[in-house]
Design a protein around this motif. Structure first.
Motif, PDB file in Angstrom:
ATOM      1  N   GLY A 147       0.810  -1.232   0.000  1.00 36.47           N
ATOM      2  CA  GLY A 147       0.000   0.000   0.000  1.00 36.47           C
ATOM      3  C   GLY A 147       0.831   1.264   0.000  1.00 36.47           C
ATOM      4  N   VAL A 148       1.981   1.215  -0.657  1.00 35.38           N
ATOM      5  CA  VAL A 148       2.832   2.402  -0.733  1.00 35.38           C
ATOM      6  C   VAL A 148       2.341   3.248  -1.913  1.00 35.38           C
ATOM      7  N   ASP A 149       2.377   4.560  -1.742  1.00 33.09           N
ATOM      8  CA  ASP A 149       1.993   5.462  -2.820  1.00 33.09           C
ATOM      9  C   ASP A 149       2.874   5.166  -4.046  1.00 33.09           C
ATOM     10  N   THR A 150       2.249   5.032  -5.208  1.00 33.22           N
ATOM     11  CA  THR A 150       2.984   4.611  -6.404  1.00 33.22           C
ATOM     12  C   THR A 150       4.137   5.568  -6.735  1.00 33.22           C
ATOM     13  N   ALA A 151       3.899   6.837  -6.628  1.00 34.76           N
ATOM     14  CA  ALA A 151       4.950   7.812  -6.953  1.00 34.76           C
ATOM     15  C   ALA A 151       6.124   7.680  -5.978  1.00 34.76           C
ATOM     16  N   VAL A 152       5.809   7.455  -4.713  1.00 38.81           N
ATOM     17  CA  VAL A 152       6.866   7.296  -3.691  1.00 38.81           C
ATOM     18  C   VAL A 152       7.697   6.048  -4.007  1.00 38.81           C
ATOM     19  N   ALA A 153       6.999   4.967  -4.350  1.00 37.00           N
ATOM     20  CA  ALA A 153       7.696   3.710  -4.630  1.00 37.00           C
ATOM     21  C   ALA A 153       8.576   3.837  -5.878  1.00 37.00           C
ATOM     22  N   ASP A 154       8.026   4.446  -6.923  1.00 36.47           N
ATOM     23  CA  ASP A 154       8.806   4.611  -8.163  1.00 36.47           C
ATOM     24  C   ASP A 154      10.061   5.440  -7.908  1.00 36.47           C
TER      25      ASP A 154
ATOM     26  N   SER B  66      -3.899  -2.126  -6.600  1.00 39.22           N
ATOM     27  CA  SER B  66      -3.918  -0.708  -6.232  1.00 39.22           C
ATOM     28  C   SER B  66      -2.655  -0.379  -5.444  1.00 39.22           C
ATOM     29  N   GLY B  67      -2.162   0.846  -5.577  1.00 37.71           N
ATOM     30  CA  GLY B  67      -0.946   1.265  -4.872  1.00 37.71           C
ATOM     31  C   GLY B  67       0.240   0.404  -5.280  1.00 37.71           C
ATOM     32  N   ALA B  68       1.350   0.577  -4.579  1.00 27.77           N
ATOM     33  CA  ALA B  68       2.554  -0.197  -4.911  1.00 27.77           C
ATOM     34  C   ALA B  68       2.951  -1.069  -3.732  1.00 27.77           C
ATOM     35  N   THR B  69       3.522  -2.220  -4.048  1.00 28.40           N
ATOM     36  CA  THR B  69       4.117  -3.070  -3.018  1.00 28.40           C
ATOM     37  C   THR B  69       5.609  -3.163  -3.311  1.00 28.40           C
TER      38      THR B  69
END
Ligand code: VG1
Ligand code: CO
Length: 539
Positions: free
Chosen positions: A418-425, A489-492
């Motif tokens: 459930g990490v924000d996609t932009a943060v993970a990228d 949904s979101g990033a893992t």
């Protein structure tokens, strides 16, 4: 009865690690599944000489999607559609059917180990004539098509009854409803020595198989109880349910809790196993003992001679980059080929088709062989039972003896969900930029040998895939980072930790890898960037 329906593209129909996976509610939007399926048909082109398989893991919306696809296939002029009875087929059984009847491909409706139900996930995997999921070159074409689609074709007709075996016709398309279990069971009987397994069951050896209310229930009942003779009740949670009875059908220590608690209790069976939603993943347990999928792949490979189907000899082995190096040591000892591929079973397909490998596996509870082109949960269980039948040893004995012989790769995976996609990228991009500067750095007992992205050059089709970032340490330890490609949904963020010990093989894995875990979090600045100081799932 054929109508052409105008539609507009959805911009999110890119397949991930294994097919298209989305929240059920997204897939239920008008035209969503139609657009995706029509895009696949458009890429295939002429359907008039093609036969395609259709089935799914029975999750919520399976029945509705099956009817839509039947009507679209007929409207698009497909020669023949082979439909699994009631729309139920496991991913490995689908691969068996495609290969056995030389079909042109197949649709398996599944989001695999992801939860199901109206608030869960739905998915679609598309395979070609190999019985494996199409390579990225094809899925990219399909995605291009989804972005420019303007219409789809569908029959305006009654639903087709797929609860009875037999042949039907819709427009000019033949429909054959088949039993998704039968061909799979026959294949397993060709691979394993069922008489030896019956003897094991008759000796009083006990097992528990948890089908997690998903698709493998009927397969497991037939194979383990009826054909092998393990006592009634050995297979639990065997009735497939649209929402998996609320379970998260991912066979690991966290989500298969009921089985794990049982196997670590004083009532434990001699052997325990679970499969995932679509039957391609497996977890293996002994009495109070857990076998990592990494070790399982290594142990199966090491024991190939005990299985009739492989006894004459095997080609090489392959693992995903994130998977531990346990099987590499076995490959070396047996002097067979060894390959490391990106995460996702589709990357094994070319290696199997070209007879480079026989066995392959992933740390994510996937093990399989070239008998099909998908990982195979029940196959792995039968393989383990066969080793036990042949050696008379327990799961724990087999595994610890393996470590004593080959050393042990202590292994743990951390998932930050459930990490924000932009943060993970950004985290991954910044980490990648930093990798070259890590070489030679020392963190406590660990010195970095090299740090670089994992890049795979497919020896068969020449394609290049970059997936994951790897830090290699001088003692053989490794940290691998990747973003999941199966979430809806979101990033893992997945962090894979491996620490090799040649002598000290009986320690607690989490204790052994925790220094690496600390390094992994620090180097990638996971707590600072995600606010998470601990992984959400540790397996
Ligand atoms: C995960 C696993 C990967 C597996 C994939 C599909 O992908 O890590 O090893 O092949 O699921 O499994 P990701 O991108 O989320 O890490 V399942 O049982 O479709 O078929
Ligand atoms: Co699966």
């Amino acid at each position: 009865m054929i109508k052409t329906v105008a539609t507009t593209p959805f911009t999110d129909q890119k397949m991930g690690t294994a097919g298209l996976r989305r929240k059920s509610k997204i897939v239920m939007q008008p035209n969503y599944i139609e657009n995706f399926v029509q895009s696949i048909f458009n890429v295939i082109g002429d359907l008039s000489n093609k036969t395609i398989l259709l089935g799914g893991d029975g999750r919520f919306y399976n029945d509705i999607a099956i009817q839509k696809i039947i009507k679209m296939a007929a409207a698009n002029g497909l020669k023949k559609l082979v439909v699994a009875k009631d729309g139920f087929i496991s991913t490995p059984a689908g691969s068996v059917v495609i290969r056995k009847y030389q079909l042109s491909g197949g649709f398996i409706l599944s989001a695999s180990h992801n939860p199901g139900g109206e608030n869960g996930d739905f998915g679609l995997k598309y395979s070609n004539e190999s019985g494996g999921q199409v390579p990225t070159s094809v899925s990219d074409k399909i995605q291009q098509e989804t972005l420019k689609i303007t219409e789809y074709k569908i029959c305006d007709c009654e639903d087709i009854d797929v609860s009875r075996l037999g042949n039907f016709k819709l427009e000019n398309m033949e429909i054959e409803v088949i039993d998704g279990v039968k061909d799979y069971v026959e294949m397993m009987q060709q691979i394993f020595d069922f008489a030896a397994l019956q003897k094991l069951a008759a000796s009083g050896f006990s097992m528990r198989f948890d089908a997690m209310n998903a698709v493998t229930g009927p397969y497991a009942k037939e194979i383990f109880e009826k054909l092998i003779g393990f006592k009634d009740g050995s297979v639990v949670n065997f009735i497939p349910k649209p929402d998996f009875g609320g379970l998260h059908p991912d066979p690991n220590l966290v989500y298969a809790k009921e089985l794990v608690d049982f196997m670590f209790s004083d009532k434990a069976a001699d052997f325990g196993a679970a499969n995932d939603g679509d039957g391609d993943r497996n977890m293996i347990l002994g009495k109070g003992f857990f076998v990592t999928p990494n070790d399982s792949l290594a142990i199966l490979t090491d024991n190939y001679k005990l299985i009739p189907y492989y006894a004459k000899g095997i080609y090489g082995v392959a693992k995903s980059a994130a998977t531990s190096t346990a099987v590499a040591r076995v490959a070396k000892a047996h002097n067979i080929g060894y390959y490391e591929v990106p995460t996702g079973w589709k990357y094994f397909v070319n290696l199997m088709d070209s007879n480079r490998i026989t066995f392959c596996g992933e740390e994510s509870f996937g093990t399989g062989s070239s008998h099909i082109r998908e990982k195979d949960g029940i196959w792995a269980v039968l393989f383990w039972l066969s080793i036990i039948a042949a050696t008379g040893k327990s799961v724990e004995q087999i595994t610890t003896e393996h470590w004593q012989k080959y050393g042990r790769s202590y292994y743990i995976r951390f998932d930050f969900e459930g990490v924000d996609t932009a943060v993970a990228d950004k985290l991954m991009a910044d980490l990648e930029a930093k990798l070259p500067s890590l070489g030679g750095k020392t963190y406590g007992d660990f010195t970095v040998k090299e740090a670089k992205p994992f890049v795979y050059n497919d020896p068969v089709d020449g394609s290049t895939t970059k997936n994951g970032l790897v830090i290699y340490f001088t003692d053989g330890s490794r940290i691998v980072y990747r973003l999941s490609g199966t979430g809806s949904s979101g990033a893992t963020i997945r962090v894979y930790l491996e620490r090799l010990q040649t002598k000290d093989v009986l320690q607690n894995p989490l204790d052994m890898v925790s220094p690496l875990g600390k390094i992994a979090l620090d180097v990638a600045e996971i707590p600072e960037r995600t606010g998470k100081h601990k992984a959400d799932v540790i397996t």
